[in-house]
Scaffold this active site. Structure first.
Site, PDB file in Angstrom:
ATOM      1  N   HIS A 370       0.793  -1.231   0.000  1.00 46.69           N
ATOM      2  CA  HIS A 370       0.000   0.000   0.000  1.00 46.69           C
ATOM      3  C   HIS A 370       0.824   1.279   0.000  1.00 46.69           C
ATOM      4  O   HIS A 370       0.263   2.366   0.095  1.00 46.69           O
ATOM      5  CB  HIS A 370      -0.929   0.052   1.214  1.00 46.69           C
ATOM      6  CG  HIS A 370      -1.996  -0.974   1.210  1.00 46.69           C
ATOM      7  ND1 HIS A 370      -3.247  -0.751   0.661  1.00 46.69           N
ATOM      8  CD2 HIS A 370      -2.010  -2.243   1.658  1.00 46.69           C
ATOM      9  CE1 HIS A 370      -3.983  -1.840   0.811  1.00 46.69           C
ATOM     10  NE2 HIS A 370      -3.254  -2.767   1.405  1.00 46.69           N
ATOM     11  N   LYS A 561      -8.330  14.063   4.554  1.00 44.26           N
ATOM     12  CA  LYS A 561      -7.481  12.866   4.553  1.00 44.26           C
ATOM     13  C   LYS A 561      -6.446  13.073   5.633  1.00 44.26           C
ATOM     14  O   LYS A 561      -6.357  14.150   6.213  1.00 44.26           O
ATOM     15  CB  LYS A 561      -6.804  12.681   3.195  1.00 44.26           C
ATOM     16  CG  LYS A 561      -6.149  13.974   2.661  1.00 44.26           C
ATOM     17  CD  LYS A 561      -5.494  13.768   1.306  1.00 44.26           C
ATOM     18  CE  LYS A 561      -6.450  13.818   0.151  1.00 44.26           C
ATOM     19  NZ  LYS A 561      -6.472  12.657  -0.690  1.00 44.26           N
ATOM     20  N   ARG A 562      -5.644  12.031   5.922  1.00 46.48           N
ATOM     21  CA  ARG A 562      -4.556  12.218   6.875  1.00 46.48           C
ATOM     22  C   ARG A 562      -3.682  13.388   6.430  1.00 46.48           C
ATOM     23  O   ARG A 562      -3.525  13.649   5.234  1.00 46.48           O
ATOM     24  CB  ARG A 562      -3.721  10.945   6.980  1.00 46.48           C
ATOM     25  CG  ARG A 562      -4.404   9.825   7.726  1.00 46.48           C
ATOM     26  CD  ARG A 562      -4.672  10.191   9.169  1.00 46.48           C
ATOM     27  NE  ARG A 562      -3.467  10.179   9.973  1.00 46.48           N
ATOM     28  CZ  ARG A 562      -3.161   9.259  10.884  1.00 46.48           C
ATOM     29  NH1 ARG A 562      -3.997   8.269  11.126  1.00 46.48           N
ATOM     30  NH2 ARG A 562      -2.044   9.334  11.568  1.00 46.48           N
ATOM     31  N   LYS A 567       0.866  14.600   0.759  1.00 46.20           N
ATOM     32  CA  LYS A 567      -0.504  14.861   0.305  1.00 46.20           C
ATOM     33  C   LYS A 567      -0.721  16.351   0.038  1.00 46.20           C
ATOM     34  O   LYS A 567      -1.734  16.762  -0.522  1.00 46.20           O
ATOM     35  CB  LYS A 567      -1.499  14.354   1.346  1.00 46.20           C
ATOM     36  CG  LYS A 567      -1.460  12.830   1.528  1.00 46.20           C
ATOM     37  CD  LYS A 567      -2.468  12.369   2.577  1.00 46.20           C
ATOM     38  CE  LYS A 567      -2.316  10.908   2.958  1.00 46.20           C
ATOM     39  NZ  LYS A 567      -2.980   9.977   2.021  1.00 46.20           N
ATOM     40  N   THR A 669      -8.420   6.632  -2.064  1.00 44.83           N
ATOM     41  CA  THR A 669      -9.768   6.083  -2.201  1.00 44.83           C
ATOM     42  C   THR A 669     -10.800   7.160  -1.923  1.00 44.83           C
ATOM     43  O   THR A 669     -11.941   7.072  -2.385  1.00 44.83           O
ATOM     44  CB  THR A 669      -9.987   4.897  -1.226  1.00 44.83           C
ATOM     45  OG1 THR A 669      -9.473   5.251   0.056  1.00 44.83           O
ATOM     46  CG2 THR A 669      -9.305   3.646  -1.721  1.00 44.83           C
ATOM     47  N   LYS A 673     -14.711   8.332  -3.629  1.00 44.28           N
ATOM     48  CA  LYS A 673     -15.942   8.651  -2.896  1.00 44.28           C
ATOM     49  C   LYS A 673     -16.520   9.973  -3.390  1.00 44.28           C
ATOM     50  O   LYS A 673     -17.732  10.119  -3.586  1.00 44.28           O
ATOM     51  CB  LYS A 673     -15.660   8.710  -1.389  1.00 44.28           C
ATOM     52  CG  LYS A 673     -15.222   7.360  -0.833  1.00 44.28           C
ATOM     53  CD  LYS A 673     -14.580   7.451   0.548  1.00 44.28           C
ATOM     54  CE  LYS A 673     -13.849   6.138   0.850  1.00 44.28           C
ATOM     55  NZ  LYS A 673     -12.934   6.216   2.000  1.00 44.28           N
TER      56      LYS A 673
HETATM   57  C1  26W Z   1       3.764   0.610   9.893  1.00 41.67           C
HETATM   58  C2  26W Z   1       3.238   1.993   9.824  1.00 41.67           C
HETATM   59  C3  26W Z   1       2.332   2.120   8.686  1.00 41.67           C
HETATM   60  C4  26W Z   1       0.968   2.085   8.898  1.00 41.67           C
HETATM   61  C5  26W Z   1       0.125   2.157   7.838  1.00 41.67           C
HETATM   62  C6  26W Z   1       2.837   2.243   7.426  1.00 41.67           C
HETATM   63  C7  26W Z   1       1.986   2.305   6.368  1.00 41.67           C
HETATM   64  C8  26W Z   1       0.633   2.255   6.571  1.00 41.67           C
HETATM   65  C9  26W Z   1      -0.315   2.236   5.410  1.00 41.67           C
HETATM   66  C10 26W Z   1       0.282   1.408   4.302  1.00 41.67           C
HETATM   67  C11 26W Z   1      -0.686   3.576   4.966  1.00 41.67           C
HETATM   68  C12 26W Z   1      -1.903   3.567   4.095  1.00 41.67           C
HETATM   69  O1  26W Z   1      -3.009   3.600   4.580  1.00 41.67           O
HETATM   70  N1  26W Z   1      -1.707   3.586   2.771  1.00 41.67           N
HETATM   71  C13 26W Z   1      -2.782   3.934   1.886  1.00 41.67           C
HETATM   72  O2  26W Z   1      -3.459   2.762   1.451  1.00 41.67           O
HETATM   73  C14 26W Z   1      -4.599   3.110   0.679  1.00 41.67           C
HETATM   74  C15 26W Z   1      -5.332   1.839   0.362  1.00 41.67           C
HETATM   75  O3  26W Z   1      -4.615   1.081  -0.543  1.00 41.67           O
HETATM   76  C16 26W Z   1      -4.208   3.896  -0.551  1.00 41.67           C
HETATM   77  O4  26W Z   1      -5.369   4.309  -1.219  1.00 41.67           O
HETATM   78  C17 26W Z   1      -3.376   5.115  -0.170  1.00 41.67           C
HETATM   79  O5  26W Z   1      -2.897   5.761  -1.325  1.00 41.67           O
HETATM   80  C18 26W Z   1      -2.235   4.704   0.714  1.00 41.67           C
HETATM   81  O6  26W Z   1      -1.538   5.844   1.188  1.00 41.67           O
END
Ligand code: 26W
Length: 825
Positions: A370, A561-562, A567, A669, A673
């Site tokens: 992701h 969003k975050r 971003k 995503t 929406k």
């Molecule tokens: C380990 C710390 C950590 C926690 C969460 C690292 C990375 C993440 C996620 C991978 C972050 C995340 O939510 N990524 C998002 O995933 C979405 C679903 O696929 C995508 O639409 C977003 O672009 C992506 O940033």
């Protein structure tokens, strides 16, 4: 051989009547006998619980029937392992999917209770940070809708993502408490509890037949107890289970200690065990690197695998058929340790030969990546893994040896390539790379948009892709149209139904039928009116929460969003400052009134992200109160962004800001929406925006900015952004005013370093994309002034959103990765 006979056709209770009277009686019955409250004194929370119990009863039969069906048909089961499930509220979703909304509303009405009040009272299940967690929730709903026998496995955090409050424009984090009033949706399954070990040592043992085995003897044990939540598909097609694990001590009170008078010490084990599932880590892109996080990952991976293997053995009696009957999807690398755990279960506990076990493991697992952000790629120090999971560390070394031998012998890799594919990162202290582990242990590795998948092949996994070229594939993300169109926008759903009939409810591609009506002035007018009603609702929320008055006639320009530098909320707010300057300099121009809406949480330790929130609030305070602006521009930051807030904001947006630095947003995503709800996207060619551009057509989206290649080129050349700033007097003026303290008179230097970074390296290309972004915003203004054109674009967006349904995504996972045939419905 199955361990005990399985009964598929036990008697079930008669399905319950779905009349208003029946439901009314049941809600009262629940209130009295399950909650123990007299209706005269019942509080709103009591009514909520009673209503949920009544609704829940209506899905029980289907839940049991769904799982019996899987036993009966011996269909392959899909297990979605995810450390995050960002579900939001469940009641409206469940009622709407089984078609009970109107009946429940009326039943409650007869009891003098307002359904909408109860809906708003339900806490969000915020067991996720953002995109990845919300995707897991949409997938669960789509898997039920498509009648796939699926289980979600995750953690039942006592506290989900922190609550965000504002203190003078700064983010303050407060603990979230979704379980405060209990959780009527969940079923505790004490019988489904597994022992989880940590630490200890590995002992070689020789079996009576002479074979040598490794046996892990952990010195620390706790229990994983299952809590099940039903996930209902559209029209109640199927009800799947979300199984969340809670950590509990094996021996809740250490009686020895208790009896010897050490009452606190006696509870030590209990609080140590429970700490594992106490709280969700709130960072969405930087690895925590803490031992507790690794404990969480192993805890839920091990519990889930034990459950999966037990169920499989119970039904099929042998492990050889695992890949035919079981698919395990890893949601990012967070559950990647499951690969080593599976090998341990097969080899150590079941005496399987290594090569055979490895083949089965790879047949079962697949992995979704992701993010490509280097700081988000998980790796664990070898020393930590060795101490916490000594046997798993041995297994990882053994897997690595096989992979590196293959790389050397078959693919003739050189030293650099070997280092790239190795599971062990040798830079600095030795670390285990979870991405590499997930990759080699999976038969499929997928990205989440076409662009992201290509970049995966070119960057992080370039050499692994050379070694195993058939494994990487793309599965562009999607969203469930039930929650993100039908439920959050009933007005639009009604309008569409009146125009093209109800078929799109069951086949979202039928929305295409709206294309033919996009030029019809009456329909345009109706479409805009639905939007205005939603904007009025949002305006009220803004007024209630922030005391800021905004007009629903203005263009609602939204970025939610975050908060993250990539971003580029910073680009957006700098552009707002530039617009502010322009409006004051040229009051005579035909300005389009705009409301800029921001919302999102910053990771608690991410200083720049928190500073950007403060900047948005500071800028808003000045602009919103400056009479020279004449209300033409408003900037608001809505606190505590979550799924429920998104459900209010998304349908009210005219303009959707998807402006990440090209190459950095894996998919996005939120963009989908907004599209579903008829917002126009202003965006870069990043993530799924690229595919959105293709689906909706260049005329119906506003694209700007550097491409992924251009960004890479500028970074490679270490080009300084100074020239871009010198070239753009508007940008310079905006930056100067922010950096010099115009918006922070109480602390003029507050933003000096933040803005200084743009002169210095500008890693995220804020300065270099500014002019292009500004021009795109002017184009948006021009489109808005031609209202017929705007409305037509908005309609085309809704019409062409079908591709971004998570039903499509899940169908592709099912067919290409899980090896399931999906019945045509
Ligand atoms: C380990 C710390 C950590 C926690 C969460 C690292 C990375 C993440 C996620 C991978 C972050 C995340 O939510 N990524 C998002 O995933 C979405 C679903 O696929 C995508 O639409 C977003 O672009 C992506 O940033």
């Amino acid at each position: 051989m199955p361990q005990k006979p399985i009964v598929y056709d036990a008697p079930t209770p008669e399905p319950r009547a779905v009349t208003v009277e029946a439901l009314q009686a049941e809600i009262l019955e629940k209130l009295t006998y399950s909650i123990g409250k007299d209706p005269i004194v019942a509080r709103r929370h009591d009514w909520l619980a009673a209503t949920i119990y009544a609704v829940r009863d209506r899905i029980m039969d289907r839940w049991m029937e769904s799982s019996r069906d899987t036993w009966r048909t011996s269909n392959k089961r899909v297990y979605y392992l995810s450390l995050e499930f960002l579900i939001g509220r469940l009641m409206r979703d469940a009622m709407s999917n089984v078609g009970l909304m109107d009946t429940v509303r009326e039943a409650l009405n007869n009891l003098n209770v307002e359904l909408d009040d109860l809906i708003d009272l339900e806490p969000d299940a915020a067991l996720g940070n953002g995109g990845l967690g919300r995707l897991a929730a949409c997938f669960m709903e789509s898997m039920s809708t498509l009648q796939i026998p699926a289980y979600g496995y995750g953690i039942r955090y006592a506290h989900g993502l922190f609550r965000q409050e504002m203190s003078e424009g700064w983010q303050v984090e407060l603990p979230e408490d979704w379980l405060a009033h209990g959780n009527p949706w969940e079923f505790e399954r004490r019988e489904s509890a597994y022992e989880i070990g940590f630490g200890g040592h590995v002992e070689p043992v020789t079996d009576p037949d002479g074979t040598l085995r490794q046996e892990w003897r952990p010195n620390d044990h706790l229990l994983a107890v299952a809590y099940d939540t039903p996930i209902v598909g559209w029209r109640g097609a199927r009800v799947n289970t979300l199984r969340l694990w809670s950590a509990q001590p094996i021996d809740p009170i250490l009686l020895d200690k208790f009896n010897s008078g050490d009452h606190i010490g006696a509870l030590e084990e209990s609080s140590r065990a429970e700490a594992i599932t106490r709280v969700l880590y709130p960072a969405d892109a930087t690895v925590a690197g803490q031992e507790l996080r690794l404990r969480q990952e192993f805890f839920f991976s091990s519990a889930s695998l034990q459950d999966i293997v037990r169920r499989h053995l119970q039904q099929y009696g042998d492990l050889g058929s695992l890949p035919d009957k079981v698919a395990v999807q890893l949601n990012d690398t967070h559950p990647a340790i499951a690969i080593a755990e599976m090998m341990r279960i097969l080899v150590d506990l079941n005496g399987m030969r290594w090569a055979e076990a490895w083949k089965l493991t790879r047949g079962v697992f697949s992995y979704t990546n992701h993010t490509l952000l280097p700081e988000a790629l998980e790796s664990w120090p070898v020393a930590l893994l060795e101490r916490l999971l000594p046997r798993h560390m041995q297994i990882i070394y053994a897997i690595n040896a096989d992979v590196l031998t293959e790389a050397r012998q078959r693919a003739k890799f050189d030293d650099q390539q070997i280092a790239n594919v190795s599971l062990i990162d040798e830079h600095g202290g030795r670390r285990v790379r979870m991405g590499q582990l997930a990759f080699v242990g999976s038969h499929s590795i997928n990205g989440v948009s076409a662009l992201h998948t290509e970049l995966m092949k070119q960057t992080v996994f370039a050499d692994l892709h050379k070694l195993y070229p058939e494994r990487i594939n793309n599965k562009t993300n999607g969203i469930t149209p039930r929650r993100w169109l039908m439920q959050c926008n009933p007005g639009l759903t009604r309008l569409i139904t009146e125009r093209i009939g109800p078929d799109f409810l069951d086949d979202i591609d039928k929305l295409r039928g709206l294309d033919a009506h996009a030029d019809d002035p009456t329909f345009q007018e109706q479409f805009a009116r639905v939007k205005t009603v939603k904007k009025a609702r949002l305006a009220k929320l803004i007024k209630d929460r922030l005391g800021v008055t905004v007009s629903e006639g203005a263009l609602f320009d939204v970025q939610i969003k975050r908060i993250h530098e990539y971003k580029r909320q910073l680009l957006n707010i700098i552009q707002a400052v530039a617009a502010y300057d322009e409006i004051r300099a040229h009051p005579e121009k035909d300005w389009v009134p705009r409301v800029k809406v921001f919302a999102g949480k910053a990771a608690p330790s991410y200083w720049n992200a928190k500073l950007i929130i403060k900047l948005i609030n500071d800028v808003g305070k000045v602009i919103n109160n400056d009479p020279a602006v004449r209300g033409l521009l408003k900037v608001v930051f809505l606190p505590n962004y979550n799924v429920s807030v998104a459900e209010i904001i998304v349908p009210a947006a005219d303009l959707s800001e998807q402006i990440s630095t090209a190459g950095m947003e894996a998919s996005g995503t939120g963009n989908m929406k907004f599209m579903a709800n008829g917002a126009i996207t202003i965006g870069t060619m990043d993530g799924a925006n690229v595919e959105m551009h293709k689906e909706v057509g260049a005329d119906n989206i506003v694209i700007f900015g550097l491409s992924t290649e251009q960004v890479a080129e500028k970074r490679a050349k270490s080009e300084v952004p100074r020239a871009a700033i010198d070239r753009s007097p508007r940008l310079k003026e905006a930056l100067d005013s922010i950096a010099s303290g115009v918006f922070s008179p109480d602390d003029p230097n507050r933003y000096r370093d933040l803005i200084g970074g743009l002169y210095d390296h500008d890693w995220f290309m804020v300065a270099r994309d500014f002019d292009s972004y500004s021009a795109a915003q002017r184009q948006v203004d021009a489109l808005w002034l031609d209202r017929a054109r705007w409305n037509r674009m908005a309609i085309h967006n809704t019409a062409r959103v079908g591709f971004f349904s998570s039903d499509r995504t899940i169908r592709q996972y099912a067919e290409d990765i899980w090896g399931l045939a999906i019945a045509n419905q």
